[in-house]
Design a protein around this motif. Structure first.
Motif, mmCIF file in Angstrom:
data_model
loop_
_atom_site.group_PDB
_atom_site.id
_atom_site.type_symbol
_atom_site.label_atom_id
_atom_site.label_comp_id
_atom_site.label_asym_id
_atom_site.label_seq_id
_atom_site.Cartn_x
_atom_site.Cartn_y
_atom_site.Cartn_z
ATOM 1 N N ALA A 48 1.696 3.645 2.383
ATOM 2 C CA ALA A 48 2.306 2.330 2.527
ATOM 3 C C ALA A 48 2.261 1.922 3.993
ATOM 4 O O ALA A 48 2.134 2.776 4.881
ATOM 5 C CB ALA A 48 3.748 2.337 2.034
ATOM 6 N N VAL A 49 2.356 0.625 4.227
ATOM 7 C CA VAL A 49 2.343 0.113 5.590
ATOM 8 C C VAL A 49 3.219 -1.127 5.675
ATOM 9 O O VAL A 49 3.219 -1.958 4.762
ATOM 10 C CB VAL A 49 0.896 -0.185 6.061
ATOM 11 N N ILE A 50 3.973 -1.220 6.758
ATOM 12 C CA ILE A 50 4.745 -2.427 7.023
ATOM 13 C C ILE A 50 3.805 -3.436 7.658
ATOM 14 O O ILE A 50 3.174 -3.148 8.681
ATOM 15 C CB ILE A 50 5.947 -2.129 7.937
ATOM 16 N N TRP A 51 3.711 -4.600 7.072
ATOM 17 C CA TRP A 51 2.687 -5.561 7.444
ATOM 18 C C TRP A 51 2.739 -5.954 8.913
ATOM 19 O O TRP A 51 1.745 -5.909 9.619
ATOM 20 C CB TRP A 51 2.798 -6.797 6.554
ATOM 21 N N ASP A 52 3.894 -6.331 9.408
ATOM 22 C CA ASP A 52 3.982 -6.876 10.760
ATOM 23 C C ASP A 52 3.764 -5.826 11.843
ATOM 24 O O ASP A 52 3.299 -6.163 12.935
ATOM 25 C CB ASP A 52 5.343 -7.532 10.974
ATOM 26 N N PHE A 53 4.106 -4.597 11.576
ATOM 27 C CA PHE A 53 4.094 -3.593 12.627
ATOM 28 C C PHE A 53 3.041 -2.502 12.413
ATOM 29 O O PHE A 53 2.780 -1.721 13.319
ATOM 30 C CB PHE A 53 5.479 -2.940 12.728
ATOM 31 N N GLY A 54 2.466 -2.455 11.251
ATOM 32 C CA GLY A 54 1.427 -1.460 10.996
ATOM 33 C C GLY A 54 1.926 -0.044 10.897
ATOM 34 O O GLY A 54 1.140 0.900 10.973
ATOM 35 N N ILE A 55 3.219 0.140 10.705
ATOM 36 C CA ILE A 55 3.777 1.490 10.607
ATOM 37 C C ILE A 55 3.415 2.075 9.244
ATOM 38 O O ILE A 55 3.703 1.470 8.225
ATOM 39 C CB ILE A 55 5.304 1.449 10.771
ATOM 40 N N PRO A 56 2.781 3.257 9.220
ATOM 41 C CA PRO A 56 2.342 3.821 7.947
ATOM 42 C C PRO A 56 3.236 4.949 7.421
ATOM 43 O O PRO A 56 4.015 5.531 8.158
ATOM 44 C CB PRO A 56 0.970 4.396 8.301
ATOM 45 N N LEU A 57 3.058 5.209 6.147
ATOM 46 C CA LEU A 57 3.701 6.342 5.484
ATOM 47 C C LEU A 57 2.690 6.898 4.496
ATOM 48 O O LEU A 57 2.023 6.123 3.810
ATOM 49 C CB LEU A 57 4.961 5.903 4.747
ATOM 50 N N TYR A 58 2.571 8.217 4.430
ATOM 51 C CA TYR A 58 1.590 8.849 3.549
ATOM 52 C C TYR A 58 2.249 9.908 2.673
ATOM 53 O O TYR A 58 3.243 10.533 3.048
ATOM 54 C CB TYR A 58 0.486 9.519 4.369
ATOM 55 N N SER A 59 1.636 10.123 1.537
ATOM 56 C CA SER A 59 2.039 11.261 0.731
ATOM 57 C C SER A 59 1.491 12.528 1.376
ATOM 58 O O SER A 59 0.500 12.485 2.113
ATOM 59 C CB SER A 59 1.506 11.128 -0.696
ATOM 60 N N ASP A 60 2.107 13.635 1.091
ATOM 61 C CA ASP A 60 1.659 14.899 1.678
ATOM 62 C C ASP A 60 0.238 15.246 1.234
ATOM 63 O O ASP A 60 -0.518 15.868 1.974
ATOM 64 C CB ASP A 60 2.616 16.026 1.286
ATOM 65 N N SER A 61 -0.131 14.830 0.040
ATOM 66 C CA SER A 61 -1.431 15.206 -0.497
ATOM 67 C C SER A 61 -2.595 14.495 0.184
ATOM 68 O O SER A 61 -3.738 14.959 0.093
ATOM 69 C CB SER A 61 -1.476 14.939 -2.004
ATOM 70 N N VAL A 62 -2.334 13.375 0.856
ATOM 71 C CA VAL A 62 -3.425 12.636 1.492
ATOM 72 C C VAL A 62 -3.290 12.554 3.000
ATOM 73 O O VAL A 62 -4.217 12.112 3.684
ATOM 74 C CB VAL A 62 -3.544 11.215 0.922
ATOM 75 N N LYS A 63 -2.165 12.988 3.529
ATOM 76 C CA LYS A 63 -1.927 12.892 4.968
ATOM 77 C C LYS A 63 -3.006 13.653 5.723
ATOM 78 O O LYS A 63 -3.332 14.792 5.401
ATOM 79 C CB LYS A 63 -0.547 13.444 5.305
ATOM 80 N N GLY A 64 -3.572 12.993 6.728
ATOM 81 C CA GLY A 64 -4.636 13.599 7.502
ATOM 82 C C GLY A 64 -6.023 13.300 6.979
ATOM 83 O O GLY A 64 -7.027 13.529 7.667
ATOM 84 N N ARG A 65 -6.107 12.786 5.740
ATOM 85 C CA ARG A 65 -7.413 12.449 5.143
ATOM 86 C C ARG A 65 -7.547 10.949 4.894
ATOM 87 O O ARG A 65 -8.654 10.406 4.965
ATOM 88 C CB ARG A 65 -7.600 13.193 3.832
ATOM 89 N N PHE A 66 -6.455 10.291 4.560
ATOM 90 C CA PHE A 66 -6.473 8.860 4.259
ATOM 91 C C PHE A 66 -5.804 8.092 5.390
ATOM 92 O O PHE A 66 -4.858 8.588 6.024
ATOM 93 C CB PHE A 66 -5.716 8.569 2.964
ATOM 94 N N THR A 67 -6.272 6.861 5.597
ATOM 95 C CA THR A 67 -5.683 5.991 6.609
ATOM 96 C C THR A 67 -5.470 4.608 6.023
ATOM 97 O O THR A 67 -6.415 3.998 5.512
ATOM 98 C CB THR A 67 -6.581 5.886 7.841
ATOM 99 N N ILE A 68 -4.244 4.125 6.105
ATOM 100 C CA ILE A 68 -3.938 2.777 5.652
ATOM 101 C C ILE A 68 -3.905 1.862 6.868
ATOM 102 O O ILE A 68 -3.392 2.225 7.933
ATOM 103 C CB ILE A 68 -2.599 2.730 4.873
ATOM 104 N N SER A 69 -4.491 0.680 6.715
ATOM 105 C CA SER A 69 -4.513 -0.282 7.809
ATOM 106 C C SER A 69 -4.494 -1.681 7.229
ATOM 107 O O SER A 69 -4.609 -1.869 6.020
ATOM 108 C CB SER A 69 -5.760 -0.075 8.679
#
Length: 122
Positions: A48-69
Motif C-alpha cells: 500500500a502507499v499513501i498517495w500524497d507522501f509516497g509512504i509504502p507498506l509491504y507484506s512480509d512475503s514481498v518485502k525486498g522484492r516488490f516496490t509500490i510507487s
C-alpha cells in the motif's frame, strides 16, 4: 464514475520481473493498495502507499522484492515485482480508499479494480 484499471499482468519465469499499473479516474484518493488472490486461497494484502507522501507498506512475503510507487501526473499506481516466485502466482487487484492511512486490511478500501492475472512458472 470511479474507475481503477489494472494492467501489466502476464506469464513470467521464476526470477523474472513484471510491472503492474493501476490507472485511477473519477476522484482523488488518499491511499492505494495492491492485493492478490491465489487459487483456493483468500485475498491477501501485498502493498500500500499513501498517495500524497509516497509512504509504502509491504507484506512480509514481498518485502525486498516488490516496490509500490505512484505517478501523480498520470494518477497511476505501480507495483514493480522482481525476483518473482511461483508462489506469487495470483490475480492481483488494485484498491483505493479515500482516507489516508496504511492498512493491511481489505475492509477500509472503497474501490477495487477488476484484477490482472500474474503467473510465475518454475
Amino acid at each position: 464514475q470511479v474507475l481503477l484499471e489494472e494492467s501489466g499482468g502476464g506469464l513470467v519465469q521464476a526470477g523474472g520481473s513484471l510491472k503492474l499499473s493501476c490507472a485511477a479516474s473519477g476522484r482523488t484518493f488518499g491511499t492505494f493498495g495492491w492485493f492478490r488472490q491465489a487459487p483456493g486461497k483468500e485475498r491477501e494484502f501485498v502493498a500500500a502507499v499513501i498517495w500524497d507522501f509516497g509512504i509504502p507498506l509491504y507484506s512480509d512475503s514481498v518485502k525486498g522484492r516488490f516496490t509500490i510507487s505512484r505517478d501523480n501526473a498520470k494518477n497511476t499506481v505501480y507495483l514493480q515485482m522482481d525476483s518473482l516466485k511461483p508462489e506469487d502466482t495470483a490475480v492481483y487487484y488494485c484498491a483505493a480508499k479515500l482516507s489516508y492511512g496504511l492498512t493491511r486490511g481489505q475492509g477500509p478500501y472503497n474501490y477495487w479494480g477488476q484484477g490482472t492475472q500474474v503467473t510465475v512458472s518454475s
